[in-house]
Design an enzyme around this catalytic site. Sequence first.
Site, PDB file in Angstrom:
ATOM      1  N   CYS A  48      35.305 -45.963 -33.494  1.00  0.00           N
ATOM      2  CA  CYS A  48      36.026 -46.504 -32.341  1.00  0.00           C
ATOM      3  C   CYS A  48      36.750 -45.422 -31.552  1.00  0.00           C
ATOM      4  CB  CYS A  48      37.025 -47.573 -32.794  1.00  0.00           C
ATOM      5  SG  CYS A  48      38.257 -46.977 -33.956  1.00  0.00           S
ATOM      6  N   HIS A  92      36.300 -29.592 -40.085  1.00  0.00           N
ATOM      7  CA  HIS A  92      36.572 -30.752 -39.233  1.00  0.00           C
ATOM      8  C   HIS A  92      36.041 -32.028 -39.877  1.00  0.00           C
ATOM      9  CE1 HIS A  92      37.195 -33.023 -35.506  1.00  0.00           C
ATOM     10  NE2 HIS A  92      36.035 -33.584 -35.773  1.00  0.00           N
TER      11      HIS A  92
END
Length: 410
Positions: A48, A92
């Site tokens: 999202c 990351h």
Amino acid sequence: MIVSMHITHSSAGGTEGLNNVVRVMETYVPEYIADMDAIREYVIVRTCNRFEVYIATQDNHMIVSYMEGLIRALVPSSNISYILEDRESIKHLFRVVCGLDSLIVGEDQIQHQVRECYFKAKEEGHVNGMLSRLFEKAIVVGKRVRSETELNKGAVSVGSAAVELAESKIGDLNGKAITILGAGDMASVIAKNLIGKNLGTVFVSNRTYSRALELARDLGGNAVSMDRMQDAIADSDLVLVATGAPHTVLHKPTIYKAMLQRPDRKLLVIDVSIPHNVDEDIVEVENVDLENMDSLETIAQQNVERRRKEISSAEKIIAQELEKLDSEKREETANEVIKLISIKLAEIRDRELETAISHRNSTDVETLLDDMSRALVNKITADLYVNLRRASREGDLSACNVLAELFGVR
């Protein structure tokens, strides 16, 4: 080697910046990267609050240039993405899976979302080696952070933050009528956080009616078809929108007609979809208030402050896991040399054993073993001594010192 491209709520300066860009990227990027010969594997992570691509390649420079050009072509007026390589890409990914890069730090849902994206890539045949090992490792790191820290203890998700936002705007939800548009993962998380709130009437509407029935059953509510959405909204104090649609599903005319049936009653609409699923002009209708993902920033910041100590602990675990990977990578060269040496020594052994067996009937055992052992030593050290003497003649004393150390003679 690994190259990754990232468009997230942080790089976009908030979720508002993701609204149109994500829609474009998820439409065109998959087909573009699927045609690149230099791309050996790839995984697309779509949640999202992010759109990311992880690529395994033998040519980082080519892929970085290609991705930069692709971004310029698809979103020429935006500067909301960044590209990472190798260790930084891995770091990351670890932070993403652990929930450190989420809008709501520590959320659990992100680990499930990343795993689903990885499994999808695997099923479609886009992953078969390096990225498979990387994503499997990332999932393990995420589990370790969750078991060894309290980063996700009482963690708020986007769904729970939306409920918290609703309570801050309209007060206690006790007895309030609520409509939920959507019945996917996010809507389910919202529903989970509504349980125990002693709600009034609950309506659930979704494009797939059977999914609406399931979620409504969990909440003790009523499933309504999309064509009855207006009637449900007319009876509601709060509308929570969390569909997976790539376009708006709630428009001003629907809100206007719904409000005609209850002109003096306020309505709060919270849209947690990316891209937005609610037209912004609904606020032009009297007594209607609209909040979206950007409205959750304050709650997100408060969440960071509460978890600062756990964030530090999670970062330490990630650093440890990265060091393990670095150590394994440093060993790869040695392992490759060991493999080649082992093959060569096995060939020498096989030849000498074959020679010894051929002479077993004509030579006594002691002589046979003595000849074979001498031959093994001479064959094993032949190239070694030749190369060592050459290095010494050429002044490469470091080779002599290293070899002496490896054989434990100095």
